[in-house]
Structures are given as structure tokens and as C-alpha cells.
Design an enzyme around this catalytic site. Structure first.
Site, mmCIF file in Angstrom:
data_model
loop_
_atom_site.group_PDB
_atom_site.id
_atom_site.type_symbol
_atom_site.label_atom_id
_atom_site.label_comp_id
_atom_site.label_asym_id
_atom_site.label_seq_id
_atom_site.Cartn_x
_atom_site.Cartn_y
_atom_site.Cartn_z
ATOM 1 N N PHE A 73 -97.636 81.810 61.975
ATOM 2 C CA PHE A 73 -97.664 82.449 60.438
ATOM 3 C C PHE A 73 -97.732 81.501 59.305
ATOM 4 O O PHE A 73 -97.597 81.530 58.188
ATOM 5 C CB PHE A 73 -96.328 82.249 60.685
ATOM 6 C CG PHE A 73 -95.623 82.568 61.793
ATOM 7 C CD1 PHE A 73 -96.228 83.856 62.702
ATOM 8 C CD2 PHE A 73 -95.081 81.507 62.607
ATOM 9 C CE1 PHE A 73 -95.057 84.379 63.825
ATOM 10 C CE2 PHE A 73 -94.785 82.200 64.194
ATOM 11 C CZ PHE A 73 -94.063 83.505 64.721
ATOM 12 N N CYS A 74 -99.644 80.587 59.216
ATOM 13 C CA CYS A 74 -99.905 80.061 58.119
ATOM 14 C C CYS A 74 -98.621 79.117 58.275
ATOM 15 O O CYS A 74 -98.722 78.430 57.115
ATOM 16 C CB CYS A 74 -100.265 81.136 57.460
ATOM 17 S SG CYS A 74 -101.615 82.007 57.308
#
Length: 837
Positions: A445-446
Site C-alpha cells: 500500500f505504498c
């Protein structure tokens, strides 16, 4: 659980009216993007139709109206945060990341001031000896988004200090009123003169006036776990109380706070009148789904002096000399930083997004209560899910028990465990969720920092994973039995309790083990199986069936013998059907593709398409036979699995024929011979690249009917136990579900998993990887109905990766139409050349 009445209207009534497009989809990725309302678009489009709006940089009547609306929207945004333009400014950007890039490009780590009285009057500053070496600091939490971490790339250019702060260390410092214990990632010592522009001399008086600007970045809410961080930290940081212990600060120096609010503001109140953060980047699609590609950097006006513009685009300057180095920027902050023309029509759409939020929910507190109640309900059900031996199914990554919305947002991050405590790969979960029409998010998710911490991975582990081929966004979910990422579900203001119930039911049906299951590494094969002939088990494996799929996702074309070309079976998946946007259609999206029966005639050099109730369509295999075919073909470009594909549009006749069959506007695209699509494979020495057709990941898919017989028997047994009729009536029908190119028979079940290279006639083939299955095998080609039993039985049989069959690569055979050296036929013996080590 009954839906609580937090809103002024019933959520289910709103969903039925505003979200008809979901069509049974359970959407659980609201942190990724909120869902837009249909009325939101209708009202916006009606506005565009009602009046002319033009470039706000012009000075005509319509542009003045546009500029006035943009100014009204700026005020509406600030109103949402309980402030006005006297205290804050709104700089429109293309999104949250672009807003952060402004900080990267423009933040002044050092300022030379003539008058510093305004600093001393603004906030409390800690005094230190002015003769000490002071360097600017960029401090961020390990739970920050990747886009925030990217700001550190600007810091080394000024030779500042970079600190990744441990969350627990910040909490301890906060509770004890001390500084944060931490170590900088870099520690270079440079003289004062380094900070000043070349040619500018420093005096003792100048050093006293030199202001060092520090930046502390943290998220209001973690996009990884939904954990909320105290907004009270803002003032403490600005007053230089909650700052790193290793950073020296003088009375001239200032601490600015960058509050990443992207995942926070859609479900929680951010009152900037109470919590005066300096820089707040946001994206509006996180709030209400539309428009995308539009965000803002909200800047505290007192902090604007820390942003110094370098590049200037149209509309940002008062004047400049082309033949001299003179530029004067505009004085209004947003005018100075909005390069070029803003997305004025998209900005107008924001009004209708805010109207939807207020019209449905009333206020943000109601949204917070609604989303958190569903999240807590889901969490409580997930922690109760256990296997037959009482071992938990879910490992949830959280620092609290979801007891209140002050500390936790509407996000649950987790991984799944089997009954032995082994991790189940998130790619497998994603594939099964797709079958249940559940949309969630997997990966990191970055947010690699919090992902690393939650999974217990060291920096060495991350680098080893990278060296093993794992990168952000791929499907490599387990390395050495450890997860490389996790699964995230999140709720939004239009979520319902039914969304939660469907998700929990999905976990129960697919992953909760009710009895002892086979180990993935030791599959029990019944020697008395009715489906596996004893003589077959003893025999050498032979090629039983050959199938090619000339048009991707359509029916198979079965042959007795066939040549091998440079991309696999000759003409396999050479054509694809695309929609009006040029996107390749698949059986998942369009099950009616199975009604199309392609055939290839090598002798006549034609592709023949057939469908019940339609005349046959005949097309050339190559468009250099112009004298026989009057086809209007054009060069085009499309995408398959994210890869760009150079193709030839096969003309209007083919498009009309296919559009009639599928009852939608489509076109037929043929892959050009010079198309460079390829896949990387690991060889003994180095990476190699395979030329690919329009197949998803490999050249040839090989399965064993002997292996399929084991799965078939499980399906028949389950049908008998449930007193139902199996949806798969024969072994051949089951094999067809896998859409393989080569089906072999003989040997032991799953022998093919152990092969490294094989030979069929004169053709040398290399096994590149096992094939991970998706829910295509669950679609009945006749009825188009999706039945989950095949994939669930395969998961029970093969374990965590849902693998069946192997992907095979060929030598670079160049078929000339006459050579038999590169041909295979049914009945050919499979010579196993080497086995996997």
C-alpha cells in the site's frame, strides 16, 4: 447487526439509488478511492450543459464566471476544515502526491532574514548556542506514505539531517515531555557557508539572522492500518518540544509540520482552526470518488514564507525578462504555485461532491460513527474465526482493539493463516475474493515502513526479497514462507453492514478449515481411484490433446498435430477482442466470448470465426494477402496484462460481426509479428526474455489429465456428500476449464511439477514456472454461471498457492510452413530431460 441510524437517510436506500453500478460487487477499498454518487455526476454534467465556462486566465465574461466559481470552491474546501482564507490557502494540484512534490521542490531549508522578530512572536523557540553547527532536519514516521518519504531526496542537496522516527519513541517523548530518541540516517558536517548561495558572503550578523527550517511529517491516519495519530503533536512540534534529540535548534529556527491527511479526511474531522498544521496534502477522490486527478496543498499562511518557488509556468508571474535574469512572482500564494491553467472544470465538480457528503450524512462526525461501527463489527467477527484446532484464521496488524474511533480509522489490515499457522499468500486471497465479487487491496500500500514493521521484516529481508525478484505491485506474496505484504479492507461513507457480512462469509467458506487437510508438500493419491487407470500410472507420459486459442478468451481449437512458432503454438492467442476503449476483453468480464468458435486453416491461410445463428467470418492470417481480401486494416496499440501490444485492427466487417455476437461495440485486433511483448524468466545463468503472444504470462500451458483426475474425484465426492449433482460431468470437461494448450496423460499425478525441461519429438521445452489459477475455472462455458467448487477443491488439494499445470517455453522456432522439425502430435511421448533441483 442492524444498520445504525447515523445518517439523515437510510444507507441502503442511498446505495440502491446512487450505486446501481456495483451490481453485486462488495467494495472494500475506500481508502484507495471513495465511491462517487450518480447524482453527483448528474448535477455536475447539468451544470456544464447550462452555461459556458472557459480558461480563468482569460478576461472575458465566461472566464470571469469560472474564476469566481473557483474562488468559491476554495472557500468551500477551507470551510470543510473549519478555517477561512485569512488563515489558510488552497493550492490546487493533480493530487496528494503532486502536493507533496511542491514541498520537495519549494521548501526552504535555510532562510536569511533581515528581521526575525516575527518568528519569535509567532511561537516558542528553544535557545541554543548560535555558534553550534545547526543543520535542517526532515523527520518522518516509519508509518508515512512513500510519497512523503520522497521529500528526503531534496534534503541531501542541502546536506541536512534525515530521520525516520520510531512511533513508540515519539509516544514516549510525548508522554514524558522529552525529546525523541533517534539517530539520523545521515550525519555530514559542513560549514555555514555551504547553506548560502554562491557568491554571497556571510558576516557574524548574517549568521545570527540565518533561520534553519525543519520539517516534521506524519500521517493523521495510517493508510496501512488505519491507526490515527494525535493531532496534539502538531503544536508540540511547532514549539520545538516534540522533536528529535539529535537536532540542534536556535531561537531563529522553525519547525514546520506536514500532516498527511489523505486517508483521514474522508471519515474523520480535521479542524485546522484547532490543530494548525502548516502543510496538508489531500486528494479529492479519496473524499467522494470524483473527480480523479485533482488534489490540493492546503498551506497555513504563516508558513507560506518557507516555500520559495523556483520554476515558473504560465499564470504564476507578474513579469519576467526574456533577455535578462529577472522574474517577479505573483503575490497571492495559490497564483504563485499553480503552474499553467488549473483543471477548472474538475474543480467545479467538487461542489457536488461536498453536496453529496452533506446531503447524505449531514456532517463528518456521522460518517465517522457510521464507518467505525461497521469496522468494529467486522473486526469482532474476524478475530472469532478459527480452524478446527482452534488456531486463529486472521492475523490482524493493529495497535488497538478497535474500541474507539479516536485511535482507529475504518481500516483492517491482516494476513490469513492456515490450521498449521502458516501464512496464506495474499495473491491467493485476492483471486478468491474476485470470484466472490469482493474488491480489496493487497501488497504494502505504498507504505513500506509500516509494512516492514508489521510483518517483522528487517531491512536485510527487504533487500533479499528485492534480489529474489519481488517488487512493489507484483504477485510474489510469500518468500521462504514469509509474507511480502498483507491484505487491507476499508470502509467508506456508503459502506453497509451487508458488505461486512459478505466478506466474513467469504473468509469462512474459503479459508476456515473444518477438518484435517492434506499437506501441500505431500499429496495423498488414492491408488484405487476410479478415475486413474493403474496402467496409466505406470506408463510413460504422452501427449493426449493439443488445443490452441486463436482468439484470446474464446473457445479452443483442438487439433491432432500442430507446429510450434516463436511465441508458442503457432497462431495461439494471436487475436484479441477489445472494447471501445481498446481494452482487451476476458472471460471474467464477458463470458459470452465462449460462444465464439475460432478455427485456423494453415492450408488456406485463414482464420475462421463461427457462432451459432451467424454466418462464418473468414479473415486472413496475415494482412499481406491483399489481393484475396478487401479488408480495411489499420495499425493500432492496445494493452494485455498491462503490456503495450502493437496490433492490426482487422477491419469493420470483423468488428460488426463480433459486436453482433456480443451485443456491444468491439473490435478484433491481431498481434503484429514485430510486437515486442515479452516475459522475463530465470535461467541457469541469467535472466532470459520470452517472446509472448497475447497470452497472460507464458507461451504454453501444460496440464496432466492424470493430475486432473485427482481433483475430479474430490469434486465428485463433495457432490455426493452434499447430495447434489456435480456441475462438471466428465474429466475432459474439467480439463477444458483450465484452458491448457497441451494435455498429457500418464505417470504419477503432479509429476509435471518436478520437471525442469522436456522434449516432444524434436522440440525442446523448458518449464518456466507453475501456473497459479484464477476463478476462470469456475465459469461454466455453457450456462455462464460461476460455481466456486472447482477453485475451492483445488485450494484444498494443492494448498496455499492454488497451482495447477506448468508454463512452458519453447526454443525460438521459426515456422516456415513446410518444416516438420518444429511440430508435435497427439500420442507423442514426453521425454523428461531434467528435473528441478
Amino acid at each position: 447487526m442492524e444498520e445504525a441510524d447515523f445518517y439523515r437517510v437510510k444507507v441502503e436506500d442511498v446505495r440502491n439509488r446512487e450505486l446501481k453500478r456495483l451490481k453485486g460487487i462488495t467494495y472494500l477499498d475506500h481508502v484507495g478511492s471513495a465511491l462517487y454518487c450518480e447524482s453527483q455526476l448528474d448535477n455536475y454534467l447539468q451544470k456544464l450543459k447550462s452555461q459556458l465556462y472557459s480558461n480563468p486566465h482569460s478576461r472575458n465574461a465566461s472566464s470571469k464566471d469560472t474564476l469566481q466559481i473557483i474562488d468559491q470552491i476554495r472557500e468551500r474546501i477551507l470551510q470543510y476544515f473549519n478555517v477561512n482564507s485569512h488563515d489558510y490557502s488552497v493550492i490546487f494540484t493533480s493530487g496528494c502526491t503532486d502536493a507533496l512534490k511542491i514541498i520537495h521542490d519549494c521548501f526552504q531549508w535555510c532562510e536569511l532574514r533581515r528581521d526575525i522578530s516575527e518568528i519569535n512572536n509567532d511561537r516558542h523557540i528553544i535557545d541554543h548556542d548560535a555558534t553550534q553547527v545547526v543543520k535542517p532536519c526532515f523527520c518522518y514516521l516509519e508509518d508515512n506514505h512513500t510519497s512523503v518519504i520522497g521529500i528526503r531526496q531534496a534534503v541531501p542537496q542541502s546536506n541536512g539531517i534525515i530521520i525516520c522516527a520510531n512511533v513508540e519513541a515519539v509516544q514516549i517523548a510525548d508522554s514524558t515531555n522529552t525529546r525523541i530518541e533517534c539517530k539520523p540516517l545521515n550525519d555530514d558536517h559542513l560549514p555555514w557557508e555551504h547553506w548560502i548561495q554562491k557568491g554571497q558572503k556571510m558576516t557574524n550578523s548574517d549568521i545570527d539572522k540565518l533561520t534553519i527550517n525543519h520539517l516534521f511529517a506524519y500521517p493523521a491516519q495510517s493508510n496501512f492500518s488505519g491507526r490515527k495519530y494525535p493531532l496534539q503533536w502538531i503544536e508540540k512540534i511547532q514549539c520545538a518540544q516534540l522533536i528529535p534529540q539529535c537536532v540542534k535548534t536556535r531561537k531563529n529556527d522553525r519547525w514546520y509540520v506536514l500532516l498527511d491527511a489523505a486517508s483521514y479526511i474522508s471519515t474523520s474531522r480535521l479542524d485546522l482552526n484547532q490543530y494548525n498544521a502548516d502543510f496538508i496534502p489531500i486528494s479529492f477522490y479519496k473524499l467522494f470518488g470524483f473527480p480523479t486527478g485533482l488534489g490540493a496543498l492546503i498551506v497555513r499562511n504563516n508558513a507560506a514564507q518557507a516555500l520559495k518557488k523556483q520554476y515558473f509556468g504560465g499564470g504564476t508571474i507578474q513579469t519576467c525578462l526574456y533577455r535578462g535574469n529577472f522574474t517577479s512572482f505573483k503575490t497571492v500564494l495559490h497564483d504563485r504555485h499553480e503552474d499553467g491553467t488549473v483543471a477548472f472544470l474538475d474543480i467545479m465538480a467538487l461542489k457536488y461532491g461536498f453536496d453529496c457528503l452533506e446531503g447524505i450524512a449531514g456532517d463528518i462526525d456521522s460518517i465517522c460513527n457510521h464507518t467505525f461501527s461497521i469496522t468494529r463489527y467486522t473486526y469482532q467477527h474476524m478475530i472469532k474465526l478459527c480452524h478446527y484446532n482452534c488456531k486463529p484464521l486472521c492475523q490482524i496488524y493493529t495497535e488497538n482493539d478497535y474500541s474507539d474511533s479516536i485511535r482507529q480509522g475504518p481500516v483492517i489490515n491482516f494476513n490469513l493463516l492456515d490450521s498449521k499457522g502458516n501464512f496464506i499468500g495474499y495473491s491467493q486471497v485476492s483471486k478468491l475474493a474476485e470470484m466472490y465479487k469482493i474488491e480489496l487491496r493487497t501488497g504494502c500500500f505504498c507504505n513500506l515502513g509500516q509494512c516492514q514493521k508489521s510483518l517483522g521484516l528487517s531491512s536485510k529481508d527487504l533487500l533479499q526479497n528485492f534480489q529474489s525478484g519481488h517488487i512493489c505491485g507484483d504477485d510474489i506474496d510469500l518468500i521462504d514462507h514469509k509474507p511480502t505484504g498483507s491484505i487491507r479492507i476499508s470502509f467508506g461513507y456508503l459502506s453497509s453492514v451487508e458488505d461486512s457480512d459478505r466478506f466474513v462469509k467469504f473468509l469462512e467458506e474459503c479459508f476456515v478449515e473444518m477438518c484435517v487437510t492434506n499437506d501441500d508438500s505431500a499429496i495423498a493419491i488414492d491408488g484405487n481411484s476410479k478415475e486413474i487407470d493403474a496402467e496409466v500410472l505406470k506408463s510413460m507420459p504422452t501427449l493426449q490433446r493439443i488445443l490452441l486459442y486463436p482468439v484470446k478468451s474464446c473457445q479452443a481449437f483442438e487439433v491432432k498435430s500442430w507446429p510450434i512458432g516463436p511465441r508458442g503454438l503457432l497462431h495461439d492467442r494471436k487475436w484479441m477482442i477489445v472494447n471501445e476503449s481498446g481494452i482487451c476483453l476476458s472471460l471474467k468480464q464477458e463470458p459470452n466470448l465462449y460462444d465464439i468458435r475460432p478455427r485456423v486453416s494453415l492450408e488456406d491461410k485463414v482464420l475462421i470465426l463461427e457462432c451459432e445463428g451467424m454466418d462464418s467470418l473468414i479473415l486472413p492470417l496475415n494482412y499481406d494477402i491483399t489481393e484475396n481480401f478487401a479488408v480495411s486494416a489499420s495499425i493500432c496499440q492496445s494493452r494485455v496484462c498491462g503490456d503495450k501490444v502493437n496490433g492490426i485492427d482487422c477491419g469493420d466487417e470483423a468488428a460488426l460481426w463480433l459486436s453482433k455476437v456480443l451485443s456491444r461495440s468491439v473490435r478484433l485486433i491481431m498481434q503484429r509479428d514485430d510486437s515486442k511483448r515479452s516475459a522475463r524468466i530465470k535461467s541457469t545463468n541469467d535472466d532470459q526474455h520470452l517472446s509472448l503472444s497475447l497470452a497472460n504470462t507464458g507461451q504454453i500451458l501444460l496440464i496432466s489429465s492424470t493430475s486432473a483426475a485427482v481433483l475430479y474425484e474430490i469434486l465428485q465426492s463433495k457432490a455426493q456428500q452434499q447430495s447434489t449433482i456435480s456441475t462438471i460431468s466428465s474429466l475432459d470437461i474439467l480439463c477444458d476449464r483450465f484452458r491448457a494448450n497441451l494435455i498429457i496423460q500418464g505417470g504419477q499425478p503432479f509429476d509435471e511439477d518436478t520437471w525442469k525441461s522436456i522434449k516432444i519429438r524434436h522440440c525442446l521445452l523448458t518449464i518456466t514456472s507453475p501456473c497459479t489459477r484464477c476463478h476462470i475455472i469456475c465459469i461454466d462455458p455453457i450456462s455462464k454461471i460461476v460455481n466456486k467448487d472447482p477453485l475451492k477443491a483445488l485450494m484444498e488439494l494443492r494448498g496455499k498457492k492454488i497451482r495447477f499445470g506448468v508454463l512452458v517455453a519453447t526454443e525460438n522456432y521459426d515456422y516456415d510452413g513446410n518444416s516438420k522439425e518444429a511440430s508435435i502430435a497427439c500420442g507423442d511421448v514426453i521425454d523428461v530431460i531434467s528435473l528441478c533441483s
